[in-house]
Design an enzyme around this catalytic site. Sequence first.
Site, mmCIF file in Angstrom:
data_model
loop_
_atom_site.group_PDB
_atom_site.id
_atom_site.type_symbol
_atom_site.label_atom_id
_atom_site.label_comp_id
_atom_site.label_asym_id
_atom_site.label_seq_id
_atom_site.Cartn_x
_atom_site.Cartn_y
_atom_site.Cartn_z
ATOM 1 C CE LYS A 72 -4.000 -16.234 -3.511
ATOM 2 N NZ LYS A 72 -3.343 -17.527 -3.547
ATOM 3 C CD GLN A 83 -0.751 -19.117 -5.551
ATOM 4 O OE1 GLN A 83 -1.052 -18.160 -4.867
ATOM 5 N NE2 GLN A 83 -1.642 -19.995 -5.977
ATOM 6 C CG ASP A 92 -3.026 -21.016 1.673
ATOM 7 O OD1 ASP A 92 -4.088 -20.515 1.262
ATOM 8 O OD2 ASP A 92 -2.025 -21.199 0.953
#
Length: 281
Positions: free
Chosen positions: A52, A96, A119
């Site tokens: 990422k 995460q 997200d």
Amino acid sequence: MLKIDGKETAMELRTELKKEVSSLKSKYNKVPGLTVILVGEDPASKIYVKNKEKFAKEIGMNSEALRYPVDLEEKVLLNKIDELNKDDKVSGILVQLPLPKHIDKRKVIEAIDHKKDVDGFHPMNVGNLSSGYDSSIPCTPLGCSLLLKKVEKNLSGKHAVVIGRSNLNGKPMTQLLLKENCTVTITHSKTKDLKEECLRADIIIAAVGIPELVKGDWVKKGAIVIDVGINKTEKGIVGDVAFDEVSKVAKALTPVPGGVGPMTIACLLKNTVECFKKAQK
Ligand code: NAP
């Protein structure tokens, strides 16, 4: 049969985003910034976070990864998120998952400013998506829908069967398909006859986590099949779809690896750019 190339599509998307970041830089004299937080040493998470960070930098965004030990106190994490929420240089925040057990995932997701929730997991974004309003869309389902649109621009009236009802994949995927005017059947572990449901589908989205669950004789001739699954097996990484069998009947199918996977990070970058643009308004 069309093998839907997620790697190539993700590369095209990153190229578009790189151009967009450069024109945003000229316009605002600043670029979008993504902050990814990793708590602990989960090997798969470490790879995801590294990728990422790498891809965000590659398209010209600011990118930082904050790495914390597994015993990080929940309140320290919440304070950090609060700090990032207030930081104008940060357009998107991603924590995460999975988190260590002593940290309340829900509290963490809700602590992120929904305008920086790249997200798409914050209840405000989940609600907006299901109400048909503008929202951050979870990256993997967004990637699936972009791949679907590559095969068929107009999905209106198609019967889509989604296998799996997770907050991460199945549920938001259902919302995206409804937005495209599909008739959607959502299935799960208690579904009585999954094969029968799949046989009625023009589109199958498999997001289960069972290696090669969807067999060739579960798929109607000419269906489009998107395989979200990533399963480690003795023969390597396989999806939730028996690729060789299904490729004989499907019109188009995503491979694993090289299908949905590469789209997930590209869509994260897309969400970060969108959050940046909205913040400028
Ligand atoms: P999850 O949270 O474990 O959800 C799995 C879903 O599958 C649940 O809704 C479960 O039903 C359903 N299910 C389980 N067994 C079933 C069966 N026999 N028949 C029908 N449905 C069944 O999984 P997830 O997080 O959505 O992930 C799914 C897969 O996608 C995994 O392989 C994961 O590694 C992969 N993944 C890929 C990406 C990517 O970038 N490509 C991203 C995220 C995840 P119940 O609700 O009834 O339990």
